[in-house]
Write an enzyme that holds these catalytic residues in place. Sequence first.
Site, PDB file in Angstrom:
ATOM      1  N   LYS A  34       3.573 -15.079   3.289  1.00  0.00           N
ATOM      2  CA  LYS A  34       3.886 -15.802   2.051  1.00  0.00           C
ATOM      3  C   LYS A  34       5.403 -16.000   2.032  1.00  0.00           C
ATOM      4  O   LYS A  34       6.103 -15.637   1.077  1.00  0.00           O
ATOM      5  CB  LYS A  34       3.369 -15.004   0.842  1.00  0.00           C
ATOM      6  CG  LYS A  34       3.423 -15.736  -0.488  1.00  0.00           C
ATOM      7  CD  LYS A  34       2.450 -16.900  -0.596  1.00  0.00           C
ATOM      8  CE  LYS A  34       2.651 -17.640  -1.923  1.00  0.00           C
ATOM      9  NZ  LYS A  34       1.843 -18.877  -1.997  1.00  0.00           N
ATOM     10  N   ASP A  76      -6.543  -7.120   3.985  1.00  0.00           N
ATOM     11  CA  ASP A  76      -7.627  -6.505   3.211  1.00  0.00           C
ATOM     12  C   ASP A  76      -8.467  -7.593   2.560  1.00  0.00           C
ATOM     13  O   ASP A  76      -9.696  -7.592   2.634  1.00  0.00           O
ATOM     14  CB  ASP A  76      -7.013  -5.584   2.144  1.00  0.00           C
ATOM     15  CG  ASP A  76      -8.070  -4.918   1.284  1.00  0.00           C
ATOM     16  OD1 ASP A  76      -9.073  -4.438   1.852  1.00  0.00           O
ATOM     17  OD2 ASP A  76      -7.904  -4.880   0.052  1.00  0.00           O
ATOM     18  N   TYR A  86       0.818  -1.218   0.000  1.00  0.00           N
ATOM     19  CA  TYR A  86       0.000   0.000   0.000  1.00  0.00           C
ATOM     20  C   TYR A  86       0.852   1.268   0.000  1.00  0.00           C
ATOM     21  O   TYR A  86       0.429   2.299  -0.507  1.00  0.00           O
ATOM     22  CB  TYR A  86      -0.905   0.032   1.237  1.00  0.00           C
ATOM     23  CG  TYR A  86      -2.220  -0.681   1.051  1.00  0.00           C
ATOM     24  CD1 TYR A  86      -2.266  -2.042   0.783  1.00  0.00           C
ATOM     25  CD2 TYR A  86      -3.417   0.016   1.159  1.00  0.00           C
ATOM     26  CE1 TYR A  86      -3.475  -2.689   0.631  1.00  0.00           C
ATOM     27  CE2 TYR A  86      -4.626  -0.629   1.009  1.00  0.00           C
ATOM     28  CZ  TYR A  86      -4.659  -1.980   0.744  1.00  0.00           C
ATOM     29  OH  TYR A  86      -5.865  -2.613   0.592  1.00  0.00           O
ATOM     30  N   ASP A 142     -12.550  -9.258   3.744  1.00  0.00           N
ATOM     31  CA  ASP A 142     -13.757  -9.339   2.898  1.00  0.00           C
ATOM     32  C   ASP A 142     -14.230 -10.790   2.799  1.00  0.00           C
ATOM     33  O   ASP A 142     -15.421 -11.078   2.850  1.00  0.00           O
ATOM     34  CB  ASP A 142     -13.486  -8.793   1.489  1.00  0.00           C
ATOM     35  CG  ASP A 142     -13.771  -7.300   1.367  1.00  0.00           C
ATOM     36  OD1 ASP A 142     -13.592  -6.583   2.373  1.00  0.00           O
ATOM     37  OD2 ASP A 142     -14.167  -6.845   0.284  1.00  0.00           O
ATOM     38  N   ASP A 146      -2.377 -18.332   0.844  1.00  0.00           N
ATOM     39  CA  ASP A 146      -3.282 -19.155   0.026  1.00  0.00           C
ATOM     40  C   ASP A 146      -3.964 -20.220   0.877  1.00  0.00           C
ATOM     41  O   ASP A 146      -5.183 -20.424   0.795  1.00  0.00           O
ATOM     42  CB  ASP A 146      -2.544 -19.765  -1.184  1.00  0.00           C
ATOM     43  CG  ASP A 146      -1.225 -20.440  -0.827  1.00  0.00           C
ATOM     44  OD1 ASP A 146      -0.773 -20.325   0.338  1.00  0.00           O
ATOM     45  OD2 ASP A 146      -0.642 -21.093  -1.718  1.00  0.00           O
TER      46      ASP A 146
HETATM   47  C1  IPM Z   1     -10.562  -1.430   3.471  1.00  0.00           C
HETATM   48  C2  IPM Z   1     -10.743  -0.822   2.116  1.00  0.00           C
HETATM   49  C3  IPM Z   1      -9.616   0.150   1.830  1.00  0.00           C
HETATM   50  C4  IPM Z   1      -8.331  -0.647   1.815  1.00  0.00           C
HETATM   51  C5  IPM Z   1      -9.761   0.984   0.548  1.00  0.00           C
HETATM   52  C6  IPM Z   1     -11.058   1.742   0.535  1.00  0.00           C
HETATM   53  C7  IPM Z   1      -8.610   1.925   0.357  1.00  0.00           C
HETATM   54  O1  IPM Z   1     -10.860  -1.816   1.149  1.00  0.00           O
HETATM   55  O2  IPM Z   1     -10.464  -0.663   4.455  1.00  0.00           O
HETATM   56  O3  IPM Z   1     -10.539  -2.654   3.576  1.00  0.00           O
HETATM   57  O4  IPM Z   1      -7.946  -1.215   0.784  1.00  0.00           O
HETATM   58  O5  IPM Z   1      -7.685  -0.703   2.853  1.00  0.00           O
HETATM   59 MG    MG Z   2     -10.975  -3.801   1.956  1.00  0.00          MG
END
Ligand code: IPM
Ligand code: MG
Length: 357
Positions: free
Chosen positions: A190, A246, A139, A250, A222
């Site tokens: 990794k 990240d 990042y 999700d 993975d």
């Molecule tokens: C998160 C989001 C952010 C990230 C984006 C919006 C920059 O996906 O907080 O998980 O990638 O960190």
């Molecule tokens: Mg995210």
Amino acid sequence: MKIAVLPGDGIGPEVTRQAVKVLRSVSARYGLAIELKEALIGGCAYEAEGHPLPPETLALAREADAILFGAEGGFQYETLPRGLRPGDALLTLRRELDLFANYRPVVAWSELADTTIFKPEIVEGVDFVILRELTSDLYFGEPRGIERTADGTRRGINTMSYTEAEIRRIAHAGFRAARSRRGKLCSVDKANVLETMELWREIVNEVGTDYPDVELSHLYIDAAAMALLRTPKAFDVIVTANLFGDILSDEASMLVGSIGMLPSASLNADNKGLFEPVHGCAPDIAGKDIANPLAAVLSVAMMLRLSLGREDAASAIESAVRKVIAEGHGTRDIAKPGKEPIGTEEMGDKIVQALAA
Ligand code: IPM
Ligand code: MG
């Protein structure tokens, strides 16, 4: 306690409104002296002031004890130059305030088991935290960019990088978190392919010698992505790098039923924090009163617990959410089959009523 409220874009303002409503109600009930100040961030700030993170917003965030953040973004901003995109504001805030420790708890409530895509026996009882490093890695690594090569074609570059010190502090946070829970820490890397991650593993092992009471394990990213769906109950605390965290967070939202249920806390070394739903700005459903405000409401609970030291008020909010869900109420994303979904505003009201009960 000074709290900066940054609702942002898309569904950010509507979910934050519910979170603030709940915060005001719990403050009155528990006698908390809080002062809320709101500012623009993201696409709305770009439109009003030409920058997604105006100086007054950054100043407000700096002087606050805690920050309540909604969401930022929108299709119309995706082609803006880098630095002016809404997401850049959030990244700058994380970096400027050194919010390196991002806690993303994943708790699968039995009341919502039938809204997930999993067999109940897989998800019932899931309760872990993803601790994501938030201020380094791909990042922020340099060099980065898109450059023209000698043959006239382009090449994109990002750099995965971690210093020992960056790994050490997130590792300590991981062990401390595990110690306060069930004593299990799984570090995800990794290391089989990437030198950065080889160093990650080495430092995590080294830090681990300070915490003999914590059971440490390692998984490659993975394998971790697979294990998260196959045996999610096996996890207690997962500590991992920025990008991997990240992605895993999700993925983990599917275990809970909806990403609309996941709160998060991003803390610096002094426990000052930014609290935000894990979900994004969801422009497709914005302004329709259908978004789930519970991730934002649960982020308020994390703020009260972690930055303001009010466990009592934090657990009162969590119990209220649990009660409303147990009663069978849900926004569209978590509504029970055959049951009419309630709106964003109504969900906020129900939480406030449950707090009063
Ligand atoms: C998160 C989001 C952010 C990230 C984006 C919006 C920059 O996906 O907080 O998980 O990638 O960190
Ligand atoms: Mg995210």
